[in-house]
Design an enzyme around this catalytic site. Sequence first.
Site, PDB file in Angstrom:
ATOM      1  CG  ASN A 246      -3.249   4.043   0.491  1.00 28.54           C
ATOM      2  OD1 ASN A 246      -4.466   4.127   0.714  1.00 28.54           O
ATOM      3  ND2 ASN A 246      -2.625   2.895   0.429  1.00 28.54           N
TER       4      ASN A 246
ATOM      5  CB  SER B 210      -0.853   0.070   1.270  1.00 27.20           C
ATOM      6  OG  SER B 210      -1.231  -1.174   1.716  1.00 27.20           O
TER       7      SER B 210
ATOM      8  CG  HIS C 136      -2.189  -0.480  -4.000  1.00 27.62           C
ATOM      9  ND1 HIS C 136      -2.525   0.811  -3.671  1.00 27.62           N
ATOM     10  CD2 HIS C 136      -2.470  -1.220  -2.897  1.00 27.62           C
ATOM     11  CE1 HIS C 136      -2.963   0.847  -2.425  1.00 27.62           C
ATOM     12  NE2 HIS C 136      -2.951  -0.374  -1.939  1.00 27.62           N
TER      13      HIS C 136
ATOM     14  CD  GLU D 199      -2.999   3.598  -6.453  1.00 26.80           C
ATOM     15  OE1 GLU D 199      -3.170   4.826  -6.409  1.00 26.80           O
ATOM     16  OE2 GLU D 199      -2.502   2.960  -5.499  1.00 26.80           O
TER      17      GLU D 199
HETATM   18  N1  CAA Z   1     -16.317  -9.772  -1.449  1.00 31.39           N
HETATM   19  C1  CAA Z   1     -17.147  -9.848  -2.486  1.00 31.39           C
HETATM   20  N2  CAA Z   1     -18.222  -9.043  -2.639  1.00 31.39           N
HETATM   21  C2  CAA Z   1     -18.441  -8.141  -1.666  1.00 31.39           C
HETATM   22  C3  CAA Z   1     -17.609  -8.005  -0.545  1.00 31.39           C
HETATM   23  C4  CAA Z   1     -16.507  -8.883  -0.455  1.00 31.39           C
HETATM   24  N3  CAA Z   1     -15.653  -8.837   0.567  1.00 31.39           N
HETATM   25  N4  CAA Z   1     -18.089  -6.999   0.238  1.00 31.39           N
HETATM   26  C5  CAA Z   1     -19.185  -6.524  -0.387  1.00 31.39           C
HETATM   27  N5  CAA Z   1     -19.387  -7.202  -1.522  1.00 31.39           N
HETATM   28  C6  CAA Z   1     -20.449  -6.982  -2.515  1.00 31.39           C
HETATM   29  C7  CAA Z   1     -21.779  -7.406  -1.950  1.00 31.39           C
HETATM   30  O1  CAA Z   1     -21.989  -8.791  -2.170  1.00 31.39           O
HETATM   31  C8  CAA Z   1     -22.735  -6.539  -2.735  1.00 31.39           C
HETATM   32  O2  CAA Z   1     -22.977  -7.087  -4.021  1.00 31.39           O
HETATM   33  P1  CAA Z   1     -24.400  -6.874  -4.752  1.00 31.39           P
HETATM   34  O3  CAA Z   1     -24.576  -5.379  -4.900  1.00 31.39           O
HETATM   35  O4  CAA Z   1     -24.210  -7.556  -6.059  1.00 31.39           O
HETATM   36  O5  CAA Z   1     -25.401  -7.496  -3.864  1.00 31.39           O
HETATM   37  C9  CAA Z   1     -21.965  -5.245  -2.938  1.00 31.39           C
HETATM   38  O6  CAA Z   1     -20.576  -5.575  -2.767  1.00 31.39           O
HETATM   39  C10 CAA Z   1     -22.355  -4.192  -1.927  1.00 31.39           C
HETATM   40  O7  CAA Z   1     -22.167  -4.741  -0.629  1.00 31.39           O
HETATM   41  P2  CAA Z   1     -23.165  -4.539   0.579  1.00 31.39           P
HETATM   42  O8  CAA Z   1     -24.560  -4.344   0.051  1.00 31.39           O
HETATM   43  O9  CAA Z   1     -22.921  -5.634   1.561  1.00 31.39           O
HETATM   44  O10 CAA Z   1     -22.664  -3.243   1.324  1.00 31.39           O
HETATM   45  P3  CAA Z   1     -22.358  -1.806   0.774  1.00 31.39           P
HETATM   46  O11 CAA Z   1     -23.314  -1.374  -0.282  1.00 31.39           O
HETATM   47  O12 CAA Z   1     -22.184  -0.996   1.986  1.00 31.39           O
HETATM   48  O13 CAA Z   1     -20.933  -1.949   0.065  1.00 31.39           O
HETATM   49  C11 CAA Z   1     -18.585  -1.766   0.199  1.00 31.39           C
HETATM   50  C12 CAA Z   1     -19.821  -2.457   0.753  1.00 31.39           C
HETATM   51  C13 CAA Z   1     -18.401  -2.152  -1.278  1.00 31.39           C
HETATM   52  C14 CAA Z   1     -17.403  -2.261   1.004  1.00 31.39           C
HETATM   53  C15 CAA Z   1     -18.800  -0.190   0.300  1.00 31.39           C
HETATM   54  O14 CAA Z   1     -19.169   0.134   1.606  1.00 31.39           O
HETATM   55  C16 CAA Z   1     -17.567   0.583  -0.079  1.00 31.39           C
HETATM   56  O15 CAA Z   1     -17.281   0.801  -1.257  1.00 31.39           O
HETATM   57  N6  CAA Z   1     -16.829   1.056   0.937  1.00 31.39           N
HETATM   58  C17 CAA Z   1     -15.585   1.802   0.725  1.00 31.39           C
HETATM   59  C18 CAA Z   1     -14.454   0.820   0.526  1.00 31.39           C
HETATM   60  C19 CAA Z   1     -13.172   1.505   0.220  1.00 31.39           C
HETATM   61  O16 CAA Z   1     -13.026   2.717   0.209  1.00 31.39           O
HETATM   62  N7  CAA Z   1     -12.152   0.682  -0.010  1.00 31.39           N
HETATM   63  C20 CAA Z   1     -10.802   1.153  -0.238  1.00 31.39           C
HETATM   64  C21 CAA Z   1     -10.062   1.143   1.049  1.00 31.39           C
HETATM   65  S1  CAA Z   1      -8.432   1.741   0.845  1.00 31.39           S
HETATM   66  C22 CAA Z   1      -7.555   0.433   0.324  1.00 31.39           C
HETATM   67  O17 CAA Z   1      -7.995  -0.685   0.227  1.00 31.39           O
HETATM   68  C23 CAA Z   1      -6.156   0.744  -0.044  1.00 31.39           C
HETATM   69  C24 CAA Z   1      -5.150   0.524   0.964  1.00 31.39           C
HETATM   70  O18 CAA Z   1      -4.019   0.314   0.584  1.00 31.39           O
HETATM   71  C25 CAA Z   1      -5.410   0.692   2.390  1.00 31.39           C
END
Ligand code: CAA
Length: 287
Positions: A191, A120, A141, A153
Amino acid sequence: MAKIENVGVVGCGLMGHGIVQVAAEAGYQVVVREVDEATLGKGIAKIEKQLARAVEKGKATQEDADAVRARIQGTTDYDALADRDLVIEAITEDLALKLEMWGKVDKIAKPDALFATNTSSLPVIAQAASTSRPGRFLGLHFFNPAQVMKLLEVIRCVTSTEETMSAGLEFGQRLGKLTVATKDKAGFIVNRLLVPYLLDGMRAYEEGVGSISEIDAAMKAGAGHPMGPLTLSDFVGLDTLGSICDVLFDEFRERRFAQPPLLRKMLAAGWYGRKSGMGFYDYSGDQ
Ligand code: CAA
């Protein structure tokens, strides 16, 4: 450069299991290596759960889900990575551990295999230079959850060749990701911008601007974010976030990347967010 026909992933944790799943869904045969059977079993079980959910929701047939599962082979043995065209590292965000891992993989991997790190924030070049193939090394990434987040990325370090970058971009596109090429500069694009925002969310809470749930609710409803900054910090993992800000602070020496005292205290308490059951919120009742 040989075409990527199969993939190896080292680490089947929060990021690794998602990378394994998206690669298998894209049709690649995937070998995933973990430190022991119990950790490997946990990661594979998460993939099986997601595949079962996709079938329940009618997004995949049982036959498709079975085919994806059949393309995934778990192992605790590095030798199983010997025939891989691409090896992606997704282990703990700790440079010393990553270098130790590459030392082992570099010895057994095919000479023309491509190596990628899912770091990351750590410099890609530090890992590339430790191997016998710095030209065939790049950063890939992924974002959490890797199955859902659209972005990949693709990071060029000073030694990555044009061919390596093209192979990385093509691989990401085959996974159905939006690929963005970026430089090997701490934090890359996302990030560098996201981490100061998450840390500011913590500082706002420390300063009493709002409660945890108020800050999160405000950013969701006021800025259209899917999760508020404190929920997202728990989701990323407070330990991972702590390591990322340390790397960014070391690189840029700017306050915006420094760990707020509250984060330090939470880490000292072993509160790593969702994965440990406790963070800004209590997840102890979660499945
Ligand atoms: N695996 C597979 N599918 C998943 C999943 C997982 N772990 N988590 C959620 N999903 C799917 C669900 O099955 C659902 O699919 P459908 O729409 O087809 O039913 C869809 O994603 C939406 O999920 P939920 O309805 O359960 O919940 P939500 O609408 O709140 O979405 C989320 C969940 C996609 C995580 C959303 O909250 C989100 O986008 N959050 C922000 C995440 C983010 O910013 N991530 C980046 C973090 S930074 C990083 O990763 C970089 C680093 O280096 C630190």
